[in-house]
Each structure stands twice: as structure tokens, then as C-alpha cells.
Write a protein that holds these residues in place. Structure first.
Motif, PDB file in Angstrom:
ATOM      1  N   GLY A  68       0.828  -1.199   0.000  1.00  0.00           N
ATOM      2  CA  GLY A  68       0.000   0.000   0.000  1.00  0.00           C
ATOM      3  C   GLY A  68       0.862   1.248   0.000  1.00  0.00           C
ATOM      4  N   LYS A  69       0.682   2.109   1.002  1.00  0.00           N
ATOM      5  CA  LYS A  69       1.488   3.327   1.113  1.00  0.00           C
ATOM      6  C   LYS A  69       2.766   3.120   1.910  1.00  0.00           C
ATOM      7  CE  LYS A  69      -2.273   6.709   0.743  1.00  0.00           C
ATOM      8  NZ  LYS A  69      -2.919   7.870   1.398  1.00  0.00           N
ATOM      9  N   HIS A  70       2.914   1.945   2.482  1.00  0.00           N
ATOM     10  CA  HIS A  70       4.062   1.694   3.352  1.00  0.00           C
ATOM     11  C   HIS A  70       5.209   1.008   2.607  1.00  0.00           C
ATOM     12  CE1 HIS A  70       1.049   2.466   6.468  1.00  0.00           C
ATOM     13  NE2 HIS A  70       2.055   2.658   7.297  1.00  0.00           N
ATOM     14  N   TRP A  71       6.409   1.436   2.944  1.00  0.00           N
ATOM     15  CA  TRP A  71       7.627   0.809   2.426  1.00  0.00           C
ATOM     16  C   TRP A  71       8.328   0.085   3.572  1.00  0.00           C
ATOM     17  CZ3 TRP A  71       9.290   0.716  -2.614  1.00  0.00           C
ATOM     18  CH2 TRP A  71       8.646   1.588  -3.510  1.00  0.00           C
TER      19      TRP A  71
ATOM     20  N   ARG B 282      14.426  -4.951   9.947  1.00  0.00           N
ATOM     21  CA  ARG B 282      13.426  -4.461   8.996  1.00  0.00           C
ATOM     22  C   ARG B 282      12.824  -3.186   9.574  1.00  0.00           C
ATOM     23  NH1 ARG B 282      11.695  -9.863   9.567  1.00  0.00           N
ATOM     24  NH2 ARG B 282       9.910  -9.100  10.745  1.00  0.00           N
ATOM     25  N   TYR B 283      12.523  -2.247   8.692  1.00  0.00           N
ATOM     26  CA  TYR B 283      11.881  -1.018   9.154  1.00  0.00           C
ATOM     27  C   TYR B 283      10.826  -0.618   8.143  1.00  0.00           C
ATOM     28  CZ  TYR B 283      11.129   3.419  11.442  1.00  0.00           C
ATOM     29  OH  TYR B 283      10.546   4.466  12.115  1.00  0.00           O
ATOM     30  N   THR B 284       9.591  -0.404   8.624  1.00  0.00           N
ATOM     31  CA  THR B 284       8.476  -0.032   7.762  1.00  0.00           C
ATOM     32  C   THR B 284       8.060   1.407   8.046  1.00  0.00           C
ATOM     33  OG1 THR B 284       7.665  -2.312   7.678  1.00  0.00           O
ATOM     34  CG2 THR B 284       6.104  -0.579   7.115  1.00  0.00           C
ATOM     35  N   PHE B 285       7.880   2.188   6.983  1.00  0.00           N
ATOM     36  CA  PHE B 285       7.468   3.574   7.167  1.00  0.00           C
ATOM     37  C   PHE B 285       6.557   3.988   6.014  1.00  0.00           C
ATOM     38  CE2 PHE B 285      11.218   3.682   4.546  1.00  0.00           C
ATOM     39  CZ  PHE B 285      10.976   4.684   3.613  1.00  0.00           C
ATOM     40  N   CYS B 286       5.896   5.112   6.198  1.00  0.00           N
ATOM     41  CA  CYS B 286       4.990   5.668   5.194  1.00  0.00           C
ATOM     42  C   CYS B 286       5.361   7.125   4.974  1.00  0.00           C
ATOM     43  CB  CYS B 286       3.540   5.536   5.666  1.00  0.00           C
ATOM     44  SG  CYS B 286       2.325   6.322   4.582  1.00  0.00           S
TER      45      CYS B 286
ATOM     46  N   ILE C 107       5.709   8.035  11.256  1.00  0.00           N
ATOM     47  CA  ILE C 107       5.501   7.330  12.523  1.00  0.00           C
ATOM     48  C   ILE C 107       4.169   6.585  12.571  1.00  0.00           C
ATOM     49  CG2 ILE C 107       6.960   8.922  13.833  1.00  0.00           C
ATOM     50  CD1 ILE C 107       4.431  10.317  14.800  1.00  0.00           C
ATOM     51  N   THR C 108       3.424   6.564  11.460  1.00  0.00           N
ATOM     52  CA  THR C 108       2.160   5.841  11.434  1.00  0.00           C
ATOM     53  C   THR C 108       2.420   4.352  11.232  1.00  0.00           C
ATOM     54  OG1 THR C 108       0.981   7.731  10.505  1.00  0.00           O
ATOM     55  CG2 THR C 108      -0.058   5.563  10.276  1.00  0.00           C
ATOM     56  N   PRO C 109       2.047   3.500  12.188  1.00  0.00           N
ATOM     57  CA  PRO C 109       2.306   2.060  12.035  1.00  0.00           C
ATOM     58  C   PRO C 109       1.376   1.441  11.006  1.00  0.00           C
ATOM     59  CG  PRO C 109       1.033   2.455  14.019  1.00  0.00           C
ATOM     60  CD  PRO C 109       1.400   3.810  13.469  1.00  0.00           C
ATOM     61  N   ILE C 110       1.826   0.384  10.364  1.00  0.00           N
ATOM     62  CA  ILE C 110       0.999  -0.329   9.407  1.00  0.00           C
ATOM     63  C   ILE C 110       0.087  -1.282  10.174  1.00  0.00           C
ATOM     64  CG2 ILE C 110       2.743  -2.124   9.062  1.00  0.00           C
ATOM     65  CD1 ILE C 110       1.815  -2.279   6.130  1.00  0.00           C
ATOM     66  N   ALA C 111      -1.173  -1.331   9.785  1.00  0.00           N
ATOM     67  CA  ALA C 111      -2.138  -2.182  10.496  1.00  0.00           C
ATOM     68  C   ALA C 111      -1.923  -3.654  10.173  1.00  0.00           C
ATOM     69  CB  ALA C 111      -3.559  -1.759  10.134  1.00  0.00           C
TER      70      ALA C 111
END
Length: 360
Positions: free
Chosen positions: A51-54, A63-67, A72-76
Motif C-alpha cells: 500500500g502506502k508503506h515501504w 526491517r523497518y516499515t514507514f509511510c 511514525i504511522t504504524p501499518i495495520a
């Protein structure tokens, strides 16, 4: 370039980057401050988009996921798992009292062709890593071939074991070292510390001439609970050796399934607080190795972590958000390897895997 992204530094101009002209009219997040590995060159870095997250993955353990909309919005929930725990055998001769798999000498092994087709499906789902387990995974007659096949698909295979007999076979060690990301050696309480130190050093030599960014082959995992480590005196020497050899340590919590059913952890009242204090005291003295914890232990010590100001971004309490468990022996899928609810599916079918994962 996007007007709301500023790339600064990497030149000889000097000065305070906070005063850079590009930043004077922007509300920004310093990405380098929240991505600890971004400050150095790493040819091993991979990325994936949900989606919008990388998600950035350094092919080791980070691993690090961000948007971009909000760093700082966590992925659901990820669209498909980043990591899959893959059980390839139920055979094990160790008979550990705390084994939540309940594996025995009578355990069966998964069919190699089924495992390969499962890995094919995981590649299509853009899975980054597989954690290969059992039973004793290295007892599988095609263990090395499984590692090599996953590697050939661009999936990083890792595994955990207390059986390091392959260290005596030069060709087997070479192939394992070339194919896998790393493996976690399960350390017993009362381990001979001098021998453990020698073992770690021997594995360090496997990748002594590896390219920059390549992880060391061996890390450590420690079970906290009945039958495992219960007191500081057992834990401290292992942490010291890990620190001296720059090995990371994963601490595993007590799981009341398998042979652990009915066992009540006797350390419940004291160990969580003591464990957090021990680790923080070592960190203050720069004597603590890199330590990770599983979700079970995180739930047990979460309030002690929060009390000490440890950010919730540094641990997770959830299973099934970024990973799942596939048993290639029984051909089932579950939220985790210790989840009581396991569902029979065609584990070689992309759609069935994804549907089951998304239901968790």
C-alpha cells in the motif's frame, strides 16, 4: 523529486544540517534518526511496498516499515507476510522438557518437493525471510538443499538449532554459510562458557572474508523459563561472551503448548523485573550485546519495559501482523508456531496462503 522530501548532507559544506535552507520552511522527520542503518553503505538492502508503506530490509535481522504520509504511522497489516516460520521436520532427539512443538525421535519429515513448491509460493507473495525450524531442522535429509533453494529464489533462509554437528563437515559448512542469512544456536543453561566462546569464534571464520554488510553466521537464542535460563548467574556469562564476540541474542518466552502444557512458570513473579534491570545495567556499562525478544516474552515484561522508558516501537506484542507459520509436515498454517489453532490448506497455493494469513 518530491517537494516535501529534502536530501541533505553527503558533501563538504559542513555546518549544522538542522539549519540547512531546504529545511527552514518544512515540517519534517529526520529519517536518518529513525533508520539506524541508513547512515552507512549497505549493498544488502532490499525494499518492499505494501500500500502506502515501504519496508526496508538489510538481509540480516533488521526491517523497518514507514509511510511517506507520516513516518511514525504504524501499518495495520501487511498484504502478505514479511517472514514465514517454516517447519520442515518433526524429528528431534533432544527431548527438551520445554519443547512447545513436542517433537520426538518418531517425528516425520516434510517432502522436499512440497517444501520447494511452498517456497515458490512464498516468493510470489514477496516474502523476505523464512525461519526454518522443526524438530531439528538440520536432521532433514535435504536441509542444505532447502537453504540453497530458498536462497536461489531471493528469500533469505535462517534457522535455529542446538545441533551444530555440521561445523565438523567443511563442505556442508561452506554451503550453509553461502546459502543462509544466519542461524540461532540454542544455548543450554550451564553451558561451558569457554567452549561456547570457541564455538562462536569458529563460526566467525566462515565469513571472515565476506563482503561488507554480510552478517556473521551464528547468533544465540536463550529460552527463559522452566528447563531453560531462570537466574541471572546463568544468563550473565552468556551475554558477556555474546558481547565480546559481537553476537546478537534472542530471548524466548515460555509457551504453554506441546510438552510445556501444564507447566506453571515458577519465575513469574521475579524474573521479568530482574531481566529488564540486568539488561539495562549492562547497557549502561556498554557490556550488553544486541538483544531481541519474542512476542511471548514481550507480553510478560512489557510493563517493566514501559516503566523504564523503553519505546513500544522497539518490541511487538502481536503475532500474525507481519508473519505466519507453515507446517510443511502436517500441511497446515497458523498465526504462529505456538498457536493452538492450525488450519489445513494447500501450502503450495499462493491464494490459500494469502487468504489464511489475511484472516489472522
Amino acid at each position: 523529486l518530491r517537494p516535501d522530501v529534502a536530501i541533505i548532507g553527503g558533501n563538504d559544506n559542513g555546518g549544522d544540517p538542522e539549519n540547512h535552507p531546504l529545511l527552514q520552511h518544512m515540517t519534517y522527520t529526520n529519517l536518518s534518526a529513525i533508520l539506524p542503518f541508513i547512515g552507512s553503505y549497505n549493498p544488502q538492502m532490499w525494499c518492499r511496498k505494501d500500500g502506502k508503506h515501504w519496508t526496508l530490509f538489510d538481509k540480516r535481522n533488521l526491517r523497518y516499515t514507514f509511510c511517506y504520509d507520516s513516518f511514525i504511522t504504524p501499518i495495520a497489516k501487511y498484504e502478505s507476510p514479511l517472514l514465514v516460520d517454516l517447519k520442515i521436520t518433526d524429528y528431534c532427539a533432544s527431548n527438551c522438557s520445554f519443547c512447545y512443538q513436542g517433537s520426538t525421535k518418531k517425528g516425520k519429515v516434510a517432502d522436499f518437493e512440497v517444501i520447494k513448491k511452498t517456497l515458490d509460493a512464498l516468493k510470489e507473495l514477496k516474502v523476505l525471510e523464512v525461519a526454518i525450524g522443526g524438530g531439528n531442522p538440520i536432521s532433514h535429509p535435504k536441509f542444505i538443499e532447502i537453504l540453497e533453494y530458498a536462497h536461489s529464489l531471493g528469500i533469505v533462509p535462517n534457522f535455529s538449532t542446538r545441533d551444530i554437528s555440521f561445523n565438523r563437515e567443511k563442505e556442508a559448512l561452506r554451503r550453509i554459510g553461502a546459502a543462509c542469512g544466519n542461524f540461532a544456536y540454542s544455548v543450554d543453561p550451564g553451558v561451558n562458557i569457554e567452549k561456547l566462546d570457541q564455538t562462536i569464534k569458529s563460526f566467525n571464520n566462515v565469513r571472515a572474508k565476506a563482503s561488507y554488510g554480510t552478517p556473521q553466521l551464528m547468533n544465540l537464542q536463550i529460552f527463559i523459563g522452566p528447563g531453560g535460563f531462570q537466574i541471572e548467574e546463568e544468563l550473565l556469562p552468556v551475554l558477556r561472551v555474546a558481547k565480546e564476540n559481537r553476537r546478537s541474542v534472542t530471548l524466548l518466552g515460555f509457551k504453554a503448548v506441546g510438552r510445556s502444557v501444564g507447566v506453571v512458570p515458577p519465575y513469574e513473579a521475579e524474573l521479568p523485573r530482574g531481566l529488564v534491570n540486568v539488561l539495562l545495567e549492562l547497557k549502561a556499562k556498554d557490556k550488553c550485546p544486541h538483544v531481541g525478544i519474542d512476542t511471548v516474552l514481550a507480553k510478560e515484561i512489557r510493563y517493566y519495559l514501559e516503566d523504564k522508558g523503553i519505546s513500544e516501537k522497539l518490541f511487538t506484542l502481536e503475532e500474525g501482523k507481519a508473519s505466519c507459520y507453515i507446517d510443511a509436515v502436517e500441511k497446515t498454517i497458523a498465526r504462529s508456531s505456538f498457536d493452538a489453532e492450525k488450519y489445513p490448506i494447500d501450502i503450495t497455493n499462493v491464494s490459500e496462503i494469502k487468504t489464511a494469513y489475511c484472516s489472522f
